[in-house]
Scaffold this active site. Sequence first.
Site, PDB file in Angstrom:
ATOM      1  N   LYS A 199       0.856  -1.184   0.000  1.00 21.39           N
ATOM      2  CA  LYS A 199       0.000   0.000   0.000  1.00 21.39           C
ATOM      3  C   LYS A 199       0.889   1.229   0.000  1.00 21.39           C
ATOM      4  CE  LYS A 199      -3.140   2.773   2.801  1.00 21.39           C
ATOM      5  NZ  LYS A 199      -3.856   2.962   4.074  1.00 21.39           N
ATOM      6  N   GLU A 250      -7.845  12.079  12.729  1.00 24.32           N
ATOM      7  CA  GLU A 250      -6.993  10.943  13.096  1.00 24.32           C
ATOM      8  C   GLU A 250      -6.085  11.255  14.282  1.00 24.32           C
ATOM      9  OE1 GLU A 250      -3.918   7.681  11.134  1.00 24.32           O
ATOM     10  OE2 GLU A 250      -4.938   9.130   9.858  1.00 24.32           O
ATOM     11  N   GLU A 294      -7.683  -2.096   2.745  1.00 20.57           N
ATOM     12  CA  GLU A 294      -6.823  -0.953   3.078  1.00 20.57           C
ATOM     13  C   GLU A 294      -6.859  -0.672   4.579  1.00 20.57           C
ATOM     14  OE1 GLU A 294      -6.726   3.879   2.332  1.00 20.57           O
ATOM     15  OE2 GLU A 294      -7.988   2.622   1.053  1.00 20.57           O
ATOM     16  N   GLU A 428     -11.755  11.219  -4.376  1.00 21.43           N
ATOM     17  CA  GLU A 428     -11.654  11.156  -2.918  1.00 21.43           C
ATOM     18  C   GLU A 428     -10.754  12.269  -2.379  1.00 21.43           C
ATOM     19  OE1 GLU A 428      -9.934   8.159   0.497  1.00 21.43           O
ATOM     20  OE2 GLU A 428     -11.090   7.276  -1.150  1.00 21.43           O
TER      21      GLU A 428
END
Length: 444
Positions: A199, A250, A294, A428
């Site tokens: 990733k 986050e 993911e 996105e």
Amino acid sequence: MEPPQTGGVDNLVSRTVRIRDPPFRAVLEAATRPRTVWSAPGDATVVGSGAAATVTANGPDRFAHVREAAEALFETGDVHAGTEAARPRLFGGFAFHDEGAERDPWRDFPDARFVFPRVQVTYADNGTWLTVNAVGSEATVEAVESRLDAERDRLADLTAEPMRSRPGIRSRTRTTAVEDWRTGVEAAVSRIRSGDLRKVVLAQALDVDLDSPLSLSDTLARLDEKYPDCHRFLVEPADGETSFFGATPERLVSVRGRTVETGALAGTTGRGETPAEDEWLAQELMDSEKNVHEHDLVAETIREQLAPFAASVATGERRVRRLATVQHLWTPITAELDRDYHVLDLVEALHPTPAVGGLPPEAALATIRETEPFDRGWYAAPVGWIDAAGYGSFAVALRSAVAAEREVTLFAGVGIVADSDPDREWDEVQLKYRPILDELEDDT
């Protein structure tokens, strides 16, 4: 590599008093640079003004150097905090990459910088508190108590002006063209499918020219109202006119005692125009093989990164976390440490998480450097605070921007995995610009 700098520390005096509640916006507008704002769920809101001391460090050992300098600073302390929420703290952050950034808009930001505010206003559950800090030749009890009285009088006279209109956007310039983005994503997908990567997170930057100067006090107040479940922050360098701010969903890590709180936030969709559409999008996100894959990569890696420090690690249920403009997959993760650690030990171990870097880390970081035509600077890096006990809380600086009067640079990124589609990932990124863009566009 430069050695850490702490402004010639030889002693520290800090005094705190409870005060009437001055308006947040007025306090921030009256503050002197470098200004600090920290506001997070379950934490007090702090506005810092000026710097009684600074801690800076550069290079790959910057986490250790900041910790050493912070411990040296707090060891000298004569502190009367009045309440735990108003205790002296260092506020700041780090660059994303070890080597930092040298291009605009990051020229004034070192690889790591923390500020010990001269004046700190803390909005806590048990009232509002004024803290005055001094280090070195200014650090006498008499001088600090005299400044405390003067600051209390000054704050009592502050009044909030009416909220100004949003500044409006004159022009926008993308650092990444659509075709270049497609080429970069396709190259990353090819590396993933060949086994070189699992990733990688690729980001974009958007330069915006405004019709009128940006009011950070109004902008942060609006972000606070719209994103109460996010970490809102403002950090400024010692020199220059730039300010780095954001409202990030986050949390990187918080440490109190031996208890660690963190989580995996990865996988994104939009919000629906109706409750039914919103629920449909949330369920589609939960059922998405690409997004779940993911997300699970991030959660698995965070658990592995915590394991060397922890007596136990606990993972909650994966769920959907709703924000004003997007929905994310989120898994809460907690740990109990096997001994006492400084919060920066955990920050260094966790940064960058796969939610902002990738896997394996070295290959992902190399891909990011090769692909992105701009400096990340402090974007997607740890920002937060440290106290004298080595406890602290850090967020990942997402949904963020660097501002200087009428110029703002926004940042946003997405996770790329084997089945990523460049055009959907582009969409996105645009969605993730919305929290800051919404506060820049004209109200009309």
